[in-house]
Design an enzyme around this catalytic site. Structure first.
Site, PDB file in Angstrom:
ATOM      1  N   ARG A  47       4.529   9.762 -37.121  1.00 55.63           N
ATOM      2  CA  ARG A  47       4.846   8.426 -36.574  1.00 55.63           C
ATOM      3  C   ARG A  47       5.044   8.498 -35.064  1.00 55.63           C
ATOM      4  O   ARG A  47       4.502   7.679 -34.299  1.00 55.63           O
ATOM      5  CB  ARG A  47       6.101   7.880 -37.262  1.00 55.63           C
ATOM      6  CG  ARG A  47       5.831   7.404 -38.678  1.00 55.63           C
ATOM      7  CD  ARG A  47       7.098   7.010 -39.428  1.00 55.63           C
ATOM      8  NE  ARG A  47       6.732   6.342 -40.686  1.00 55.63           N
ATOM      9  CZ  ARG A  47       7.529   6.251 -41.745  1.00 55.63           C
ATOM     10  NH1 ARG A  47       8.745   6.766 -41.715  1.00 55.63           N
ATOM     11  NH2 ARG A  47       7.115   5.619 -42.833  1.00 55.63           N
TER      12      ARG A  47
ATOM     13  N   ARG B 199      18.122   4.013 -46.519  1.00 55.10           N
ATOM     14  CA  ARG B 199      17.763   5.042 -47.496  1.00 55.10           C
ATOM     15  C   ARG B 199      18.983   5.401 -48.350  1.00 55.10           C
ATOM     16  O   ARG B 199      18.860   5.682 -49.530  1.00 55.10           O
ATOM     17  CB  ARG B 199      17.228   6.300 -46.791  1.00 55.10           C
ATOM     18  CG  ARG B 199      15.872   6.077 -46.133  1.00 55.10           C
ATOM     19  CD  ARG B 199      15.274   7.364 -45.585  1.00 55.10           C
ATOM     20  NE  ARG B 199      13.940   7.107 -45.016  1.00 55.10           N
ATOM     21  CZ  ARG B 199      13.713   6.854 -43.739  1.00 55.10           C
ATOM     22  NH1 ARG B 199      14.703   6.805 -42.882  1.00 55.10           N
ATOM     23  NH2 ARG B 199      12.485   6.642 -43.315  1.00 55.10           N
TER      24      ARG B 199
ATOM     25  N   SER C 292      11.577  11.785 -52.686  1.00 53.90           N
ATOM     26  CA  SER C 292      12.413  10.631 -53.046  1.00 53.90           C
ATOM     27  C   SER C 292      13.524  10.445 -52.006  1.00 53.90           C
ATOM     28  O   SER C 292      14.046  11.422 -51.463  1.00 53.90           O
ATOM     29  CB  SER C 292      13.038  10.849 -54.432  1.00 53.90           C
ATOM     30  OG  SER C 292      12.052  11.233 -55.373  1.00 53.90           O
ATOM     31  N   ASN C 293      13.895   9.206 -51.754  1.00 54.98           N
ATOM     32  CA  ASN C 293      14.950   8.901 -50.782  1.00 54.98           C
ATOM     33  C   ASN C 293      16.307   8.696 -51.449  1.00 54.98           C
ATOM     34  O   ASN C 293      16.355   8.328 -52.601  1.00 54.98           O
ATOM     35  CB  ASN C 293      14.573   7.637 -49.993  1.00 54.98           C
ATOM     36  CG  ASN C 293      13.725   7.971 -48.770  1.00 54.98           C
ATOM     37  OD1 ASN C 293      14.029   8.897 -48.041  1.00 54.98           O
ATOM     38  ND2 ASN C 293      12.654   7.215 -48.565  1.00 54.98           N
TER      39      ASN C 293
ATOM     40  N   ASP D  21       4.390   9.383 -65.233  1.00 56.39           N
ATOM     41  CA  ASP D  21       5.193   8.195 -64.962  1.00 56.39           C
ATOM     42  C   ASP D  21       5.876   7.765 -66.260  1.00 56.39           C
ATOM     43  O   ASP D  21       5.454   8.156 -67.347  1.00 56.39           O
ATOM     44  CB  ASP D  21       4.339   7.042 -64.431  1.00 56.39           C
ATOM     45  CG  ASP D  21       5.170   6.036 -63.621  1.00 56.39           C
ATOM     46  OD1 ASP D  21       5.244   6.196 -62.393  1.00 56.39           O
ATOM     47  OD2 ASP D  21       5.761   5.122 -64.229  1.00 56.39           O
TER      48      ASP D  21
ATOM     49  N   HIS E 238      16.143  12.840 -42.166  1.00 58.80           N
ATOM     50  CA  HIS E 238      15.171  11.755 -42.295  1.00 58.80           C
ATOM     51  C   HIS E 238      15.987  10.476 -42.335  1.00 58.80           C
ATOM     52  O   HIS E 238      16.396  10.016 -43.386  1.00 58.80           O
ATOM     53  CB  HIS E 238      14.384  11.941 -43.598  1.00 58.80           C
ATOM     54  CG  HIS E 238      13.210  11.030 -43.728  1.00 58.80           C
ATOM     55  ND1 HIS E 238      12.306  10.825 -42.707  1.00 58.80           N
ATOM     56  CD2 HIS E 238      12.777  10.282 -44.772  1.00 58.80           C
ATOM     57  CE1 HIS E 238      11.368   9.991 -43.129  1.00 58.80           C
ATOM     58  NE2 HIS E 238      11.633   9.638 -44.360  1.00 58.80           N
TER      59      HIS E 238
ATOM     60  N   GLY F 206       5.787  10.572 -60.857  1.00 56.80           N
ATOM     61  CA  GLY F 206       5.915   9.210 -60.342  1.00 56.80           C
ATOM     62  C   GLY F 206       4.561   8.704 -59.902  1.00 56.80           C
ATOM     63  O   GLY F 206       3.948   9.265 -58.991  1.00 56.80           O
ATOM     64  N   ALA F 207       4.056   7.658 -60.579  1.00 57.53           N
ATOM     65  CA  ALA F 207       2.706   7.162 -60.304  1.00 57.53           C
ATOM     66  C   ALA F 207       2.733   5.817 -59.584  1.00 57.53           C
ATOM     67  O   ALA F 207       1.862   4.975 -59.779  1.00 57.53           O
ATOM     68  CB  ALA F 207       1.908   7.056 -61.601  1.00 57.53           C
ATOM     69  N   GLY F 208       3.757   5.621 -58.755  1.00 56.50           N
ATOM     70  CA  GLY F 208       3.779   4.443 -57.889  1.00 56.50           C
ATOM     71  C   GLY F 208       2.749   4.628 -56.781  1.00 56.50           C
ATOM     72  O   GLY F 208       1.904   5.522 -56.841  1.00 56.50           O
TER      73      GLY F 208
END
Length: 316
Positions: free
Chosen positions: A158, A95, A126-127, A34, A182, A9-11
């Site tokens: 966070r 999600r 990945s969600n 991708d 998560h 995945g190349a996002g």
């Protein structure tokens, strides 16, 4: 050297993870894949041209993959595969709204990983995260310690950042911990949170800590709402890359991750956010942290909530 890591995945998330992994200069090759024709090759070309400037030798290889599995032969021999494939959230989405769409994508990718890189440690990002991690393990058929998910490192980052900003202290002085899932059943562990070694509860009133906990739980949604056209990727990619590095270097570092829990905390048979020792082969062992009774109860509750959802994913 000689190590090979693949990012599927190349996002924004995948490409930033690939860049971080390359800049560590501990891998021989980073493969970026991708389904968008030419995108991973173009990004790889660009990253390789940064090598003389940043001073790293790792080679980045881009490959377009087809739904028929074409292109995946390039991932052969990968020591680690980071799965970022899938849709990001849009404002107002949870999600879980991504479940069915991303399940198909993650299942397809996992089957190709099993075929071409059977010894790889798989890090899922990945969600919805806990469910996709469980699905990747089912779809690859890999031993459960070889498949893990990235969530706790991001959530603790966070939380630590919010604490540091609230108290106006350096982030390096803050230690926090979140366990559970998560998402909605994230379990922050205030009893394990310190600033310069002092318990957080001595520095902030309970209601303020609760406020930061809620903000942490909604940390991803806060970013999504501001961006409007995508989700967080700088902090998440930093977390995924650090996990991959711990595997590559067989460091035994204890990190909060989504791992298979089998007896720890009295919980069995579920992927859950816990602290674990990470090294070659993936999760070496789940580390049980001292929890208060209420924290332990919240963790058990999170386990049951995640278990119910993970029970459904085998059929997706």
């Amino acid at each position: 050297m000689g190590k090979k890591v693949t990012v599927v995945g190349a996002g924004f998330y995948g490409s930033t993870t690939a860049q971080r992994l390359a800049e560590y200069d501990v891998f021989e090759t980073v493969v970026l894949t991708d389904i968008i024709d030419g995108k991973p090759e173009g990004l790889a070309l660009d990253m390789n041209q940064s090598r003389p400037i940043e001073g790293f030798e790792t080679e980045v290889v881009g490959v377009t993959t087809g739904t028929d599995g074409s292109g995946y032969e390039k991932i052969a021999g990968s020591d680690i595969v980071v799965i970022t494939a899938g849709l990001p959230r849009k404002p107002g989405m949870s999600r879980m709204d991504l479940l069915e769409t991303n399940a198909k994508i993650v299942r397809g990718v996992s089957e190709q990983v099993a075929r071409h890189a059977p010894d790889a440690v798989v890090i899922v990002v990945s969600n919805p995260l806990d469910e996709m991690t469980a699905l990747a393990q089912i779809a690859t058929g890999f031993p459960k310690n070889q498949v893990l998910g990235q969530a706790g490192m991001l959530d603790t980052a966070r939380f630590s950042n919010f604490v540091a900003e609230t108290l106006a202290v350096p982030v390096g002085t803050v230690k926090t911990l979140t366990l559970g899932s998560h998402g909605d059943t994230m379990v922050p562990v205030p009893s394990q949170c310190t600033v310069n070694g002092k318990p957080l509860s001595e520095l902030l009133p309970a209601d303020k800590i609760d406020e930061l906990v809620v903000r942490t739980r909604n940390g991803g949604a806060e970013v999504v709402a501001l961006l409007k056209t995508g989700s967080a990727y700088y902090a998440p990619s930093a977390a995924a890359a650090r996990m991959a590095r711990a595997v590559a270097e067989d460091s035994g570092t204890v990190l909060p991750v989504c791992a298979w829990v089998d007896g720890e905390y009295g919980i069995s048979g579920v992927y859950l956010g816990v602290e674990a020792e990470i090294g070659a082969g993936g999760v070496k062992r789940v580390v049980e942290t001292d929890l208060t009774e209420s924290e332990r109860a919240a963790l058990s509750e999170a386990a049951e909530a995640v278990r119910a959802k993970q029970g459904d994913i085998a059929n997706l």
